[in-house]
Design a protein around this motif. Structure first.
Motif, PDB file in Angstrom:
ATOM      1  N   ARG A   1       0.764  -1.243  -0.158  1.00 18.50           N
ATOM      2  CA  ARG A   1       0.056   0.061  -0.048  1.00 18.50           C
ATOM      3  C   ARG A   1       0.842   1.211  -0.075  1.00 18.50           C
ATOM      4  NH1 ARG A   1      -2.574  -3.719  -0.796  1.00 18.50           N
ATOM      5  NH2 ARG A   1      -1.886  -3.081  -2.905  1.00 18.50           N
ATOM      6  N   ALA A   2       2.217   1.302   0.647  1.00 25.14           N
ATOM      7  CA  ALA A   2       2.818   2.414   0.661  1.00 25.14           C
ATOM      8  C   ALA A   2       3.412   2.660  -1.047  1.00 25.14           C
ATOM      9  CB  ALA A   2       4.151   2.076   1.337  1.00 25.14           C
ATOM     10  N   VAL A   3       3.706   1.673  -1.710  1.00 26.51           N
ATOM     11  CA  VAL A   3       4.058   1.747  -3.242  1.00 26.51           C
ATOM     12  C   VAL A   3       2.820   2.377  -3.847  1.00 26.51           C
ATOM     13  CG1 VAL A   3       4.578   0.589  -5.388  1.00 26.51           C
ATOM     14  CG2 VAL A   3       5.448  -0.115  -3.192  1.00 26.51           C
ATOM     15  N   ASP A   4       1.434   2.046  -3.516  1.00 25.92           N
ATOM     16  CA  ASP A   4       0.418   2.808  -3.967  1.00 25.92           C
ATOM     17  C   ASP A   4       0.141   4.112  -3.670  1.00 25.92           C
ATOM     18  OD1 ASP A   4      -0.371   0.163  -5.126  1.00 25.92           O
ATOM     19  OD2 ASP A   4      -1.713  -0.387  -3.620  1.00 25.92           O
ATOM     20  N   PHE A   5       0.587   4.473  -2.620  1.00 23.48           N
ATOM     21  CA  PHE A   5       0.453   5.839  -1.999  1.00 23.48           C
ATOM     22  C   PHE A   5       1.676   6.570  -2.721  1.00 23.48           C
ATOM     23  CE2 PHE A   5       2.398   8.932   0.895  1.00 23.48           C
ATOM     24  CZ  PHE A   5       1.399   9.579   1.290  1.00 23.48           C
TER      25      PHE A   5
ATOM     26  N   THR B   1       5.837   3.982   8.660  1.00 23.76           N
ATOM     27  CA  THR B   1       6.268   3.029   9.939  1.00 23.76           C
ATOM     28  C   THR B   1       5.763   1.508   9.515  1.00 23.76           C
ATOM     29  OG1 THR B   1       4.123   3.361  11.044  1.00 23.76           O
ATOM     30  CG2 THR B   1       6.140   4.994  11.366  1.00 23.76           C
ATOM     31  N   PRO B   2       6.057   0.479  10.533  1.00 26.60           N
ATOM     32  CA  PRO B   2       5.493  -0.761  10.249  1.00 26.60           C
ATOM     33  C   PRO B   2       4.039  -0.871  10.293  1.00 26.60           C
ATOM     34  CG  PRO B   2       7.577  -0.896  11.481  1.00 26.60           C
ATOM     35  CD  PRO B   2       7.179   0.671  11.340  1.00 26.60           C
ATOM     36  N   ARG B   3       3.300   0.026  10.907  1.00 20.70           N
ATOM     37  CA  ARG B   3       1.874  -0.049  10.892  1.00 20.70           C
ATOM     38  C   ARG B   3       1.425   0.819   9.946  1.00 20.70           C
ATOM     39  NH1 ARG B   3       3.846   1.342  15.818  1.00 20.70           N
ATOM     40  NH2 ARG B   3       3.509  -0.374  17.389  1.00 20.70           N
ATOM     41  N   GLY B   4       2.297   1.471   8.927  1.00 22.40           N
ATOM     42  CA  GLY B   4       1.529   2.258   7.905  1.00 22.40           C
ATOM     43  C   GLY B   4       1.493   3.723   7.903  1.00 22.40           C
TER      44      GLY B   4
ATOM     45  N   VAL C   1      -0.993   4.627   5.391  1.00 23.84           N
ATOM     46  CA  VAL C   1      -1.254   4.101   4.028  1.00 23.84           C
ATOM     47  C   VAL C   1      -2.344   2.912   3.821  1.00 23.84           C
ATOM     48  CG1 VAL C   1       1.133   4.689   3.393  1.00 23.84           C
ATOM     49  CG2 VAL C   1       0.614   2.219   4.209  1.00 23.84           C
ATOM     50  N   LEU C   2      -2.918   2.360   4.905  1.00 20.78           N
ATOM     51  CA  LEU C   2      -3.768   1.444   4.928  1.00 20.78           C
ATOM     52  C   LEU C   2      -5.089   2.335   4.741  1.00 20.78           C
ATOM     53  CD1 LEU C   2      -2.580  -1.136   7.635  1.00 20.78           C
ATOM     54  CD2 LEU C   2      -2.413  -1.428   5.183  1.00 20.78           C
ATOM     55  N   GLN C   3      -5.106   3.347   4.779  1.00 20.02           N
ATOM     56  CA  GLN C   3      -6.387   4.063   4.940  1.00 20.02           C
ATOM     57  C   GLN C   3      -6.714   5.000   3.533  1.00 20.02           C
ATOM     58  OE1 GLN C   3      -6.137   6.426   8.576  1.00 20.02           O
ATOM     59  NE2 GLN C   3      -6.734   4.326   9.634  1.00 20.02           N
TER      60      GLN C   3
END
Lengths: 454, 53
Positions: free
Chosen positions: A132-136, A354-357, A376-378
Motif C-alpha cells: 500500500r505504501a507503493v500505491d501511496f 512506519t511498520p503499521r503504515g 497508507v492502509l487508509q
C-alpha cells in the motif's frame, strides 16, 4: 556573501574566495586574501594584521581594482537573487520504508532508540503495508517519473519477506504507470549473508553499509543484544559485498563520536580495507560521553584538514583512490537552485512510513505523533497541513543562514536536528553548522586543487 | 589579472526531480545537498585550470 578561506596542502597555504550568491570560486594570492578580509571587516588572525599594514598603497589599489572588476561582473559580493520562500508540495518522489522497528545491534548513539523508535512491540512491516505504501507513492507522485524507496529500520535485513515483495510489486507497476523505481537500503551488515548479498546487488540502486571504522571504535559502541562484539562478521560481510558490487553504487557509512575525534584514521582504515565510497558522519546524540561539543570543534577541524590532505594524495593513485561523501563538490555541474532550496525534501517530497503504515515527514520524525500525516492502509490521502509547515522550512526563511557561505550547500541543515538541539526547525544546530562550513571549505579547496593541479 | 584566478564562476546562475533524493544517498543525518550533480542541466560551468597562486 563573500567568503575568504585558506587551506594548507603540500606545505603551502592556498587561498580562495567564494561568492555564494553567484556560486563563484576564485583562487587568490595571500595579499589579496588579506585585502578581501579587510574589505569585509573580518578580523585578522596571527600575523595577518602586520602583513596587511606592510602592503604598499599601490598594491592595495591594484588588488582592489581587480576585486571591483569581479564585483562588476557579478561574481563577487553579488546580491541575493533567490526569492523563493516556500518549497514545492504535492508531489512525493521518495519514501523511506521502516521495514522493522527492531534491530540486531544495540548502537548506543542510535537516534531511533536501538531501532525501536521508542515503541515497545518491535514491529515488522507486514507485506500489505509495504504494497500500500507503493500505491501511496505512485498516487502522490504527480508528474515525477523517477521514484525512490529506501528500506530502513531498525535493521531491514530482519524482514526480507516484505522487502522482496515491495520490490516485486513496484517493478510490476512500472510499465503501466510510466514510473521507474530506484531502491536503496541501509544495513548494519550483520545478516548480509551470501543470499542477501546477491539479492541486494541485483535489486538495489544503492546500498549503505554501516561500519564505524576501526574494530575497537566500532565494537565500543555497537554491541549485539547479548553484549557481544560483531565487527569481524560485519566487516567480512561488507567486504564480500564490495567484491561483487563492481562499479554500482554503494557507501560504507560510519559515525564518529567524542570517543574517536581522530576519525581520519577510521576513514583511511576503511579505505585500506578496500572500500572506495566512504561517508563518516558526526554523531548527533545527547549522550554526554559521545556527544560532539563546542570544545571539540578545533580538534575536529584539524582532523578534517588532515583527512582532506590525505584524500587528495590518495586520489592520485588508482589503487588508493576513494570518494568521501562530504568532500564531494561538482564545480561544473552541481544541483539546480530548486534542489539546493528543497534540501532533503522531508515532509514535502520525501516521507517515511512506519511498520503499521503511519506516515511521517521523515525517518527522524517517525512515531512522533504530532507529526503523523496519515496511514497508507487508509488510502492515498495525507495531511497536507504538515507538508505546509515543512514547506516553509527553507533556507531563505532562516535568519541564521543569511550570511552563511554554505547555505546553498547544506540547505539549512537537518530539520529534526534543528528541532532536537536548537529547539526550532528553522534554527540551525550551531555545532552541525560549524562542521558543515568546515567541510564545505575543504570541498571547495579539494575541487580547486584537483582541477588546477590534476 | 595578476592576483586572482577565477576557477569557476556563476555556478548558481530546472527542478525536474530526476536526481536522487539527497536523504537516500548516504547520510540520513547530515544533509548535504550541494555535493550532488545534475545530469539534466543545459549549461555546464567552465572551470579555468591554471596553476594555483
Amino acid at each position: 556573501m563573500t567568503h575568504p578561506f585558506g587551506f594548507n596542502y603540500g606545505g603551502k597555504t592556498h587561498y580562495f574566495v567564494f561568492d555564494s550568491e553567484s556560486g563563484s570560486l576564485h583562487n587568490v594570492d595571500y595579499v589579496t586574501f588579506l585585502c578581501v578580509k579587510n574589505r569585509l571587516s573580518i578580523p585578522f588572525e596571527g600575523g595577518e594584521a602586520e602583513d596587511f599594514r606592510a602592503l604598499e598603497k599601490e598594491e592595495i589599489d591594484e588588488i582592489n581594482a581587480e576585486l571591483d572588476q569581479l564585483a562588476s561582473q557579478g561574481v563577487l559580493d553579488s546580491p541575493c537573487t533567490v526569492t523563493q520562500k516556500k518549497k514545492r508540495t504535492g508531489e512525493i518522489k521518495a519514501l523511506c520504508l521502516h521495514i522493522c522497528h527492531d534491530c540486531n545491534l544495540r548502537c548506543r548513539y542510535c537516534f531511533a532508540d536501538e531501532g525501536t523508535y521508542r515503541t515497545a512491540d518491535k514491529a515488522h512491516m507486514p507485506v500489505e503495508v509495504g504494497l500500500r505504501a507503493v500505491d501511496f507513492l505512485i498516487a502522490n507522485s504527480g508528474k515525477r517519473k523517477s521514484l525512490e524507496i529506501d528500506f530502513f529500520g531498525g535493521e531491514p535485513l530482519m524482514n526480507m519477506t516484505t522487502v522482496k515483495a515491495v520490490v516485486e510489486y513496484a517493478r510490476s507497476l512500472e510499465a503501466s504507470t510510466g514510473k521507474t523505481f530506484s531502491f536503496t537500503m541501509t544495513t548494519n551488515c550483520l545478516l548480509l549473508n551470501e543470499e542477501n548479498r546477491k539479492w541486494l546487488n541485483d535489486n538495489m540502486y544503492n546500498v549503505v553499509l554501516s561500519i564505524d571504522g576501526r574494530r575497537e571504535i566500532h565494537n565500543a559502541v555497537r554491541k549485539t543484544p547479548s553484549g557481544a562484539d560483531a565487527f569481524d562478521v560485519i566487516l567480512n560481510n561488507a567486504l564480500e559485498f564490495r567484491k561483487i558490487r563492481g562499479d554500482k553504487s554503494y557507501y560504507v557509512r560510519g559515525t564518529f563520536t567524542a570517543k574517536n575525534l581522530d576519525f581520519c584514521n577510521d576513514v583511511l582504515y576503511l579505505n585500506d580495507c578496500g572500500f572506495d565510497q566512504i561517508s563518516m558522519e558526526p554523531v548527533v546524540t545527547d549522550l554526554p560521553d559521545l556527544q560532539i561539543k563546542k570544545e571539540h570543534l578545533p580538534v575536529i577541524f584539524k582532523e578534517y584538514e588532515k583527512l582532506a590532505a590525505a584524500y587528495i594524495d590518495r586520489r592520485k593513485n588508482k589503487d588508493t583512490w576513494f570518494n568521501f561523501f562530504h568532500f564531494m563538490y561538482d564545480l561544473e555541474g552541481g544541483p539546480c537552485v530548486v534542489k539546493r532550496l528543497t534540501g532533503c525534501g522531508s515532509g514535502c517530497e520525501y516521507l517515511a512510513v512506519t511498520p503499521r503504515g503511519d506516515i511521517y515527514p521523515c525517518h527522524q520524525f517517525a512515531e512522533r505523533k504530532p507529526y503523523k500525516m496519515g496511514n497508507v492502509l487508509q488510502g492515498v490521502s495525507y495531511d497536507r497541513n504538515v507538508s505546509d509547515v515543512f514547506a516553509g522550512n527553507i533556507v531563505t526563511n532562516k535568519p541564521d543562514c543569511t550570511d552563511c557561505p554554505a547555505k546553498y550547500y547544506c540547505s539549512g541543515g537537518c530539520v529534526a536536528n534543528n528541532l532536537n538541539f536548537a529547539g526550532d526547525m528553522n534554527k540551525p544546530y550551531d555545532i552541525s553548522c560549524a562542521m558543515m562550513r568546515k567541510r564545505f571549505e575543504l570541498s571547495l579547496a579539494i575541487a580547486a586543487i584537483e582541477a588546477c593541479e590534476g | 589579472m595578476k592576483h586572482i584566478n577565477s576557477i569557476a564562476v556563476n555556478g548558481m546562475k530546472i527542478g525536474c526531480g530526476e536526481c536522487q533524493s539527497s536523504c537516500q544517498s548516504a547520510c540520513k543525518t547530515s544533509c548535504t545537498v550541494g555535493n550532488q550533480s545534475c545530469k539534466n542541466r543545459d549549461e555546464k560551468v567552465n572551470t579555468v585550470k591554471k596553476p594555483l597562486l
